[in-house]
Design an enzyme around this catalytic site. Structure first.
Site: not given
Ligand code: PGA
Length: 251
Positions: A11, A13, A99, A101, A169, A175, A213
């Site tokens: 992803n 983003k 997601h 976010e 997640e 993140g 992460s």
């Molecule tokens: P990350 O993000 O691996 O940077 O923690 C995962 C995600 O949001 O899909």
């Protein structure tokens, strides 16, 4: 026990311009082509403007393309939105939906996510439906209940093991460099597997990804957990070496 092939999904983003996005995707496509038989499927989900060029760059490879969101309608007066049929036209086979976010930044509800998934399925796209609790919810002992509610509300009728992937997640792990422990991941993925019963055709064959992460140093341990059928990777998917290392950690 149903054999589920692991899916390693990147992803990106809101990261990547044309030159570096093409470099990254072409690099991964080349590695996949050169590797022969591997134990995982690999997917990249770039930002919308890069879908067409990335598709052209990887079209002759097994690397799959996906988007990070879609609208629930096919076309019309929805300024700034992109429909599933457009994603298909751009070469996508997958779309990430719900997601955390998008749930946080755009107030997306479970019902909206379910409507988007219906629209994605209609175009033959695989919907990667994301669920996960916040840190406060986990601390309050509500993680399972929160995820159950999200699954109930966001998995649409008509969902099958072929057209739907679930991504667990935990919001507090995205993140942040913090990851859920393998025991917590095992417990939550077993919970999700059980909850899929009655919501998806062939629940035992649905792929359940872990995200939050994931990086080369923790991937092998996480990918070996029962009911973990791959990873949804943010930060570490932006570096070809790291993302590839996560793929080859799959057994
Ligand atoms: P990350 O993000 O691996 O940077 O923690 C995962 C995600 O949001 O899909």
């Amino acid at each position: 026990m149903t054999a589920r092939r692991k899916l390693i999904a990147g992803n990106w983003k809101m990261n990547g311009l044309k030159a570096d996005g093409l470099d990254l995707a072409s690099d991964l496509a080349g590695r996949l082509k050169g590797a022969g038989a591997v134990a995982f499927d690999m997917l990249v989900c770039p930002p919308f403007p890069l879908l067409f060029p990335v598709h052209e760059a990887i079209a002759d490879s097994p690397l799959a393309l996906g988007a990070q969101d879609c609208h629930a309608e096919t076309s019309g007066a929805h300024t700034g939105d992109v429909s599933p049929v457009m994603l298909k036209d751009a070469g996508c086979r997958f779309v990430i939906l719900g997601h955390s976010e998008r749930r946080a930044d755009h107030g997306e509800t479970d019902a909206e996510i379910a409507a988007k998934a219906v629209a994605a399925h209609k175009e033959g796209l695989v919907a990667i439906i994301c669920v996960g609790e916040t840190e406060a919810q986990r601390d309050a002992g509500q993680a399972n209940a929160v995820v159950s509610t999200q699954l109930k509300g966001s998995i649409p009728k008509g969902a099958t093991a072929a057209n739907t992937v679930i991504a667990y997640e935990p919001v507090w792990a995205i993140g942040t460099g913090k990851t859920a422990t393998p025991d917590d991941v095992k417990a939550m993925h077993a919970h999700i597997r059980a909850e899929l019963d009655g919501k998806v055709t062939e629940p035992g064959a649905v792929r359940i990804l872990y995200g939050g992460s994931v990086k080369p140093s923790n991937a092998a341990e996480l990918m070996a957990v029962d009911n973990v059928d791959g990873a949804l990777v943010g930060g570490a998917s932006l570096k070809a070496d790291d993302f590839w290392a996560i793929g080859v950690s799959c057994r």
